[in-house]
Design an enzyme around this catalytic site. Structure first.
Site, mmCIF file in Angstrom:
data_model
loop_
_atom_site.group_PDB
_atom_site.id
_atom_site.type_symbol
_atom_site.label_atom_id
_atom_site.label_comp_id
_atom_site.label_asym_id
_atom_site.label_seq_id
_atom_site.Cartn_x
_atom_site.Cartn_y
_atom_site.Cartn_z
ATOM 1 N N HIS A 121 0.817 -1.218 0.000
ATOM 2 C CA HIS A 121 0.000 0.000 0.000
ATOM 3 C C HIS A 121 0.853 1.272 0.000
ATOM 4 O O HIS A 121 0.361 2.352 -0.300
ATOM 5 C CB HIS A 121 -0.978 -0.008 1.188
ATOM 6 C CG HIS A 121 -0.347 0.257 2.521
ATOM 7 N ND1 HIS A 121 -0.024 -0.742 3.419
ATOM 8 C CD2 HIS A 121 0.010 1.420 3.137
ATOM 9 C CE1 HIS A 121 0.488 -0.206 4.511
ATOM 10 N NE2 HIS A 121 0.520 1.110 4.368
ATOM 11 N N ASP A 144 0.212 -7.584 1.373
ATOM 12 C CA ASP A 144 0.646 -6.207 1.580
ATOM 13 C C ASP A 144 2.166 -6.087 1.608
ATOM 14 O O ASP A 144 2.736 -5.352 2.426
ATOM 15 C CB ASP A 144 0.041 -5.628 2.861
ATOM 16 C CG ASP A 144 0.127 -4.102 2.902
ATOM 17 O OD1 ASP A 144 0.262 -3.490 1.822
ATOM 18 O OD2 ASP A 144 0.067 -3.535 4.004
ATOM 19 N N SER A 193 4.883 2.411 8.088
ATOM 20 C CA SER A 193 4.513 1.251 7.272
ATOM 21 C C SER A 193 5.668 0.849 6.357
ATOM 22 O O SER A 193 6.249 1.684 5.656
ATOM 23 C CB SER A 193 3.287 1.577 6.425
ATOM 24 O OG SER A 193 2.169 1.815 7.234
#
Length: 464
Positions: free
Chosen positions: A199, A229, A313
């Site tokens: 993402h 992911d 992230s």
């Protein structure tokens, strides 16, 4: 004023070692010399007859064996004793005295240095008191400090650049739309491979990576997978010389140290470090991938209380040895929730990155249908209309069949309810998808238990 002669024997002359103590003695000697000067001149100039003998026409003094020298000074005879000058009495100086001042130089220099040192400490007492104690260079680092030192340079900032219309010229200009983190996990002769979250780079027109030395380089996408992911990008190796080592995530235990490293919020905070512990293992967390409000996937993750924020992230979660135990991926952001964050286990990361390097994407089987949980059927009337048994509380109901798909070839229809996959009970669509994607490959044959038109039956489906 009458002048007279003074005779001083060299053997009687003694110069004191310390001049400042001899003034009184010299004054007395001078007074004595003046008294002698009043004696008859013949007594001074002519030695006694008993001390002389005649040799030819010459009279020679023989009594005094000591060599003496007559030094003549003309001294004025005055009624008052004049001030006696040292130079008038001492006919010459000690030949070493002219060098005596050299011995004073070290003492003077030492005194100056001592005064400067004292002034330095006296003038700055507050600065010395306020200065924090510095850690000795030789002191051993703690395990956490050493882990951060070994790992921090392996974590980079990853910037998602997308083309955005410029209001002035209406042309698409690459603009930063998001930032995350990445971890260098592999080096080749030419490239450095970086793992991050899918993402983070999703829909990017270009990707910019900022290394630990603040150099910015363009990155190339190697591959990505929406469901796990995870994504792999690479940059030129350049001066990069090391990479992170993987830990065995199956061996981590609850309570052990967890250190999160990344770029929270922006590149301003690149390389930020937070520390916590491993809070839980094998957590299944539902994920909404398309932001439609419906969970699409169930991620298998590690739970930690180390602070993770937007921008973290794709960053590293390491142990106190500096080994990678997970890739930071998500957190629970609710007003009444604190310290619940999640990371993808390192063993999963290692397996997925190897596939992405080779295939550039994860090949997954296709069934060719869409379905929802039967718990979404809110009204009893709908359940009754479908003829569902009263004890049926779990399963998925098919809403769409794609033409030419494996589901159509097997004879599945809309409104059919799948309750088991290879004899395993299906609780939700997330579980069904996970079973399908993780445990099976294209070409596998599935045994589905299906409730269709009021009857339960078994159907064989070959995955494409």
């Amino acid at each position: 004023m009458r002048m007279s002669k003074i005779t001083i024997r060299k053997k009687d002359y003694f110069r004191p070692k310390r001049r400042f103590k001899h003034h009184e003695e010299e004054a007395e000697a001078a007074e004595k010399s003046i008294e002698e000067s009043e004696m008859d001149e013949s007594e001074i100039d002519e030695p006694a007859a008993k001390d002389r003998e005649v040799i030819g026409d010459t009279s020679v003094a023989v009594r005094e064996p000591v060599v003496e020298e007559t030094i003549v000074h003309e001294v004025p005879l005055v009624t008052e004793q004049p001030d006696v000058d040292d130079e008038d009495i001492i006919p010459h100086k000690n030949e070493h005295s002219k060098f005596s001042w050299l011995y004073l130089i070290p003492a003077v220099l030492f005194g100056i240095a001592l005064m400067m040192l004292v002034n330095l400490f006296m003038d700055q007492p507050e600065k010395r008191a306020d200065k924090p104690a510095e850690r000795p260079v030789t002191e051993t680092l703690t395990k956490t400090e050493q882990a951060v030192k070994d790992t921090r340079s392996h974590v980079v900032s990853v910037v998602n650049m997308q083309k955005v219309n410029n209001l002035l010229n209406e042309s698409a200009v690459p603009t930063e739309v998001g930032i995350g983190s990445g971890v260098i996990y592999k080096l080749t002769d030419k490239d450095a491979y970086i793992v991050t979250n899918f993402h983070v780079i999703k829909d990017a027109a270009s990707i910019q990576v900022t290394l630990a030395d603040h150099n910015k380089v363009a990155a190339q996408v190697v591959g990505g997978d929406m469901w796990t992911d995870l994504a792999v990008i690479k940059v030129p190796k350049g001066s990069i010389s090391s990479y992170v080592k993987f830990a065995d995530s199956d061996k981590i235990i609850v309570g052990q140290t967890a250190i999160a490293i990344g770029s929270p919020l922006s590149q301003t905070f690149a390389g930020s470090v937070s520390q916590g512990i491993i809070s839980g293992l094998n957590r299944s967390v539902p994920v909404d991938l398309d932001a439609d409000g419906i969970y699409d996937w169930e991620s298998n993750v590690i739970q930690t209380d180390a602070a993770i924020n937007p921008g973290n992230s794709g960053g590293a979660l390491v142990n106190d040895k500096g080994e990678l135990v997970g890739i930071n991926a998500m957190k629970i952001s609710l007003d009444n929730v604190e310290g619940i964050s999640f990371a993808i286990p390192s063993n999963d990361v290692k397996k997925i990155t190897a596939l992405l390097e080779k295939e550039h994407h994860i090949v997954r089987p296709e069934l060719g249908l869409k379905a929802d949980d039967i718990t979404s059927l809110q009204f009893e009337a709908v359940k009754a209309q479908l003829g569902l048994p009263a004890d049926m509380t779990t399963g998925i109901i098919i809403t769409t069949i794609e033409p030419g798909s494996a589901a159509e070839a097997a004879g599945l229809k809309t409104k059919d309810i799948i309750t088991q996959l290879n004899g395993k009970k299906i609780d939700s669509m997330v579980q069904f998808r996970k079973e399908l994607y993780y445990d099976h490959q294209p070409g596998d044959t599935l045994d589905l238990t299906v409730f269709s038109q009021g009857h339960t039956k078994h159907m064989k489906v070959t995955l494409k």
